[in-house]
Every structure is written in structure tokens, then in C-alpha cells.
Design a protein around this motif. Sequence first.
Motif, mmCIF file in Angstrom:
data_model
loop_
_atom_site.group_PDB
_atom_site.id
_atom_site.type_symbol
_atom_site.label_atom_id
_atom_site.label_comp_id
_atom_site.label_asym_id
_atom_site.label_seq_id
_atom_site.Cartn_x
_atom_site.Cartn_y
_atom_site.Cartn_z
ATOM 1 N N LEU A 87 35.803 -43.057 33.983
ATOM 2 C CA LEU A 87 37.038 -43.690 33.501
ATOM 3 C C LEU A 87 37.967 -44.062 34.651
ATOM 4 C CD1 LEU A 87 37.628 -41.490 30.345
ATOM 5 C CD2 LEU A 87 37.084 -43.937 30.365
ATOM 6 N N ASN A 88 38.046 -43.212 35.668
ATOM 7 C CA ASN A 88 38.873 -43.531 36.841
ATOM 8 C C ASN A 88 38.348 -44.776 37.555
ATOM 9 O OD1 ASN A 88 41.003 -41.609 36.870
ATOM 10 N ND2 ASN A 88 39.562 -40.052 37.535
ATOM 11 N N ARG A 89 37.047 -44.911 37.649
ATOM 12 C CA ARG A 89 36.459 -46.092 38.292
ATOM 13 C C ARG A 89 36.775 -47.358 37.495
ATOM 14 N NH1 ARG A 89 33.065 -45.065 42.518
ATOM 15 N NH2 ARG A 89 31.944 -47.033 42.264
ATOM 16 N N LEU A 90 36.731 -47.259 36.168
ATOM 17 C CA LEU A 90 37.090 -48.406 35.333
ATOM 18 C C LEU A 90 38.560 -48.775 35.543
ATOM 19 C CD1 LEU A 90 36.232 -50.437 33.117
ATOM 20 C CD2 LEU A 90 37.039 -48.749 31.442
ATOM 21 N N ARG A 91 39.427 -47.783 35.503
ATOM 22 C CA ARG A 91 40.858 -48.016 35.717
ATOM 23 C C ARG A 91 41.116 -48.699 37.054
ATOM 24 N NH1 ARG A 91 43.676 -42.896 37.204
ATOM 25 N NH2 ARG A 91 42.625 -43.474 39.124
ATOM 26 N N ASP A 92 40.358 -48.297 38.076
ATOM 27 C CA ASP A 92 40.561 -48.826 39.423
ATOM 28 C C ASP A 92 39.859 -50.168 39.654
ATOM 29 O OD1 ASP A 92 42.042 -46.539 39.873
ATOM 30 O OD2 ASP A 92 40.442 -45.500 40.950
ATOM 31 N N GLY A 93 39.300 -50.740 38.604
ATOM 32 C CA GLY A 93 38.677 -52.055 38.701
ATOM 33 C C GLY A 93 37.284 -52.055 39.311
ATOM 34 N N GLU A 94 36.621 -50.913 39.316
ATOM 35 C CA GLU A 94 35.298 -50.801 39.919
ATOM 36 C C GLU A 94 34.174 -51.010 38.909
ATOM 37 O OE1 GLU A 94 34.961 -47.380 42.542
ATOM 38 O OE2 GLU A 94 37.142 -47.383 42.744
ATOM 39 N N GLY A 95 34.505 -51.537 37.760
ATOM 40 C CA GLY A 95 33.514 -51.825 36.733
ATOM 41 C C GLY A 95 34.155 -52.583 35.598
ATOM 42 N N ASP A 96 33.327 -53.069 34.688
ATOM 43 C CA ASP A 96 33.813 -53.853 33.559
ATOM 44 C C ASP A 96 33.814 -53.083 32.244
ATOM 45 O OD1 ASP A 96 34.103 -56.423 34.996
ATOM 46 O OD2 ASP A 96 31.938 -56.205 35.256
ATOM 47 N N ALA A 97 33.046 -52.005 32.170
ATOM 48 C CA ALA A 97 32.950 -51.217 30.936
ATOM 49 C C ALA A 97 32.461 -49.817 31.270
ATOM 50 C CB ALA A 97 31.980 -51.879 29.964
ATOM 51 N N VAL A 98 32.816 -48.866 30.410
ATOM 52 C CA VAL A 98 32.306 -47.497 30.504
ATOM 53 C C VAL A 98 31.556 -47.197 29.215
ATOM 54 C CG1 VAL A 98 32.937 -45.042 30.473
ATOM 55 C CG2 VAL A 98 34.058 -46.567 32.060
ATOM 56 N N VAL A 99 30.406 -46.555 29.364
ATOM 57 C CA VAL A 99 29.623 -46.122 28.207
ATOM 58 C C VAL A 99 29.363 -44.626 28.361
ATOM 59 C CG1 VAL A 99 27.449 -46.357 26.946
ATOM 60 C CG2 VAL A 99 28.518 -48.374 27.984
ATOM 61 N N SER A 100 29.619 -43.872 27.289
ATOM 62 C CA SER A 100 29.333 -42.444 27.290
ATOM 63 C C SER A 100 28.844 -42.032 25.911
ATOM 64 C CB SER A 100 30.587 -41.640 27.636
ATOM 65 O OG SER A 100 30.315 -40.250 27.556
ATOM 66 N N ALA A 101 27.793 -41.230 25.895
ATOM 67 C CA ALA A 101 27.301 -40.661 24.640
ATOM 68 C C ALA A 101 27.781 -39.228 24.496
ATOM 69 C CB ALA A 101 25.779 -40.717 24.606
ATOM 70 N N GLY A 102 28.743 -38.841 25.335
ATOM 71 C CA GLY A 102 29.283 -37.487 25.309
ATOM 72 C C GLY A 102 30.330 -37.310 24.221
ATOM 73 N N SER A 103 31.196 -36.352 24.406
ATOM 74 C CA SER A 103 32.231 -36.008 23.435
ATOM 75 C C SER A 103 33.122 -37.216 23.124
ATOM 76 C CB SER A 103 33.088 -34.871 23.995
ATOM 77 O OG SER A 103 34.271 -34.720 23.250
ATOM 78 N N THR A 104 33.100 -37.641 21.874
ATOM 79 C CA THR A 104 33.916 -38.786 21.454
ATOM 80 C C THR A 104 35.402 -38.483 21.630
ATOM 81 O OG1 THR A 104 32.228 -39.395 19.855
ATOM 82 C CG2 THR A 104 34.403 -40.368 19.544
ATOM 83 N N GLY A 105 35.810 -37.270 21.285
ATOM 84 C CA GLY A 105 37.216 -36.891 21.428
ATOM 85 C C GLY A 105 37.665 -36.924 22.874
ATOM 86 N N ALA A 106 36.827 -36.413 23.779
ATOM 87 C CA ALA A 106 37.171 -36.422 25.199
ATOM 88 C C ALA A 106 37.191 -37.847 25.742
ATOM 89 C CB ALA A 106 36.184 -35.567 25.990
#
Length: 125
Positions: A87-106
Motif C-alpha cells: 500500500l505504501n508503494r501504491l501511495r508513493d506512485g510506484e504502481g498502478d494497483a494493489v492486489v491482496s487475498a489477505g485480510s479484507t478488513g486490514a
Amino acid sequence: MKIILDAMGGDNAPRAVVEGAVSAAREFDAQIVLVGREDEVNACLAAAGGKDLPNISIVHASEVVTMEDDPSTATRRKRDSSMTVALNRLRDGEGDAVVSAGSTGALLTGATLIVKRIRVAPVSS
């Protein structure tokens, strides 16, 4: 497009996540950044035959958010978790999307606290 993938999130991670990333890297024209425990991700990448794919890279994160973790506590205390680093990398413009199959709440909590919400212009009638 650059997709940041939480390699440690979800059932059978990182193996299942890395296998999916290798398949996607072969099929689509996208850069994939696997975020997680580098030694484990590298082992799975080698087993999946994706070690030499030029469009897959790895970013090390030493911690993992588990399903038992409280979502807001996990985001604040596990700063080097694969999900938080992604998420930090996305915020910093180092990607276009984040995908996670982990904890939905987190993921929801982390996205709201780290990436923030998209501002939408009011709709006029």
C-alpha cells in the motif's frame, strides 16, 4: 501497468499467489511486483518456473498480516508487512494497483489510512 501483489496474503501463500503471478506475467503485458518475505517468494518463483521472467520483481517485507490480526492494529503496528509495504508503494506512485487475498478488513483499513480516498467532484444536476 504495474501491479503490486501482496505475496503473503491469502490461503496457500506465497505459493498460490506466486503461481498466479507467473501465469499472469506470461499472459499479460504487465509488470508484477511481488511483496513479501524474499526468500520464501524466491523459492516459490523458482518452483513455478518464473525466476527469469523480466516483468516480475520482488520487494522484501519481513512481516505478514494474519487473519487473526485486528485490522487497524495490523496496519499501524506491522509497518513492514507485505500488505502495508504494498500500500505504501501504491501511495508513493510506484504502481498502478494493489492486489491482496489477505485480510479484507486490514486491506480496507490500510487503503483508507495509507492510500486515502479518491476525491470525487460533486455531481451537479
